[in-house]
Design a protein around this motif. Structure first.
Motif, PDB file in Angstrom:
ATOM      1  N   PRO A  35       0.783  -1.318   0.207  1.00  0.00           N
ATOM      2  CA  PRO A  35      -0.092   0.024  -0.031  1.00  0.00           C
ATOM      3  C   PRO A  35       0.897   1.163   0.140  1.00  0.00           C
ATOM      4  N   ALA A  36       1.916   1.215   0.666  1.00  0.00           N
ATOM      5  CA  ALA A  36       2.874   2.543   0.433  1.00  0.00           C
ATOM      6  C   ALA A  36       3.768   2.599  -0.739  1.00  0.00           C
ATOM      7  N   GLY A  37       3.532   1.736  -1.544  1.00  0.00           N
ATOM      8  CA  GLY A  37       4.456   1.610  -3.002  1.00  0.00           C
ATOM      9  C   GLY A  37       5.846   1.561  -2.619  1.00  0.00           C
ATOM     10  N   VAL A  38       6.499   0.854  -1.412  1.00  0.00           N
ATOM     11  CA  VAL A  38       7.759   0.820  -1.133  1.00  0.00           C
ATOM     12  C   VAL A  38       8.323  -0.219  -1.944  1.00  0.00           C
ATOM     13  N   ARG A  39       7.828  -1.587  -1.799  1.00  0.00           N
ATOM     14  CA  ARG A  39       8.117  -3.005  -2.739  1.00  0.00           C
ATOM     15  C   ARG A  39       7.842  -3.041  -4.009  1.00  0.00           C
ATOM     16  N   GLY A  40       6.975  -1.929  -4.487  1.00  0.00           N
ATOM     17  CA  GLY A  40       6.667  -2.455  -5.888  1.00  0.00           C
ATOM     18  C   GLY A  40       5.344  -1.853  -6.365  1.00  0.00           C
ATOM     19  N   SER A  41       4.061  -2.455  -6.090  1.00  0.00           N
ATOM     20  CA  SER A  41       2.969  -2.188  -6.635  1.00  0.00           C
ATOM     21  C   SER A  41       2.195  -1.306  -5.884  1.00  0.00           C
ATOM     22  N   TYR A  42       1.422  -0.180  -6.127  1.00  0.00           N
ATOM     23  CA  TYR A  42       0.505   0.449  -5.091  1.00  0.00           C
ATOM     24  C   TYR A  42      -0.952  -0.183  -5.174  1.00  0.00           C
ATOM     25  N   SER A  43      -1.418  -0.969  -6.170  1.00  0.00           N
ATOM     26  CA  SER A  43      -2.649  -1.671  -6.167  1.00  0.00           C
ATOM     27  C   SER A  43      -2.617  -2.922  -6.300  1.00  0.00           C
ATOM     28  N   LYS A  44      -3.497  -3.819  -6.018  1.00  0.00           N
ATOM     29  CA  LYS A  44      -3.765  -5.341  -6.246  1.00  0.00           C
ATOM     30  C   LYS A  44      -5.011  -5.358  -7.174  1.00  0.00           C
ATOM     31  N   TRP A  45      -5.585  -4.103  -7.572  1.00  0.00           N
ATOM     32  CA  TRP A  45      -6.607  -4.045  -8.500  1.00  0.00           C
ATOM     33  C   TRP A  45      -6.257  -3.705  -9.937  1.00  0.00           C
ATOM     34  N   ALA A  46      -6.939  -4.007 -10.916  1.00  0.00           N
ATOM     35  CA  ALA A  46      -6.658  -3.719 -12.119  1.00  0.00           C
ATOM     36  C   ALA A  46      -7.923  -4.030 -13.412  1.00  0.00           C
TER      37      ALA A  46
END
Length: 52
Positions: A35-46
């Motif tokens: 959720p913080a965008g530190v490791r990669g994706s900001y979202s799990k929705w598409a």
């Protein structure tokens, strides 16, 4: 949730909500989602093609 541009426009015109959680067999969102965008994706929705 559209395979063609015509289907996309039909969904938009109808006001359909076509965003969904990424299926586990397509992408391990739990592995990459942060959720913080530190490791990669900001979202799990598409917005994905229908059935994918």
């Amino acid at each position: 949730m559209a395979e063609t541009p015509a289907e996309l426009w039909a969904n938009l015109a109808a006001g359909r909500h076509c965003i969904r959680e990424v299926p586990a067999d397509r992408w391990a969102a739990g592995t990459h989602h942060d959720p913080a965008g530190v490791r990669g994706s900001y979202s799990k929705w598409a917005g994905l093609p229908h059935g994918r």
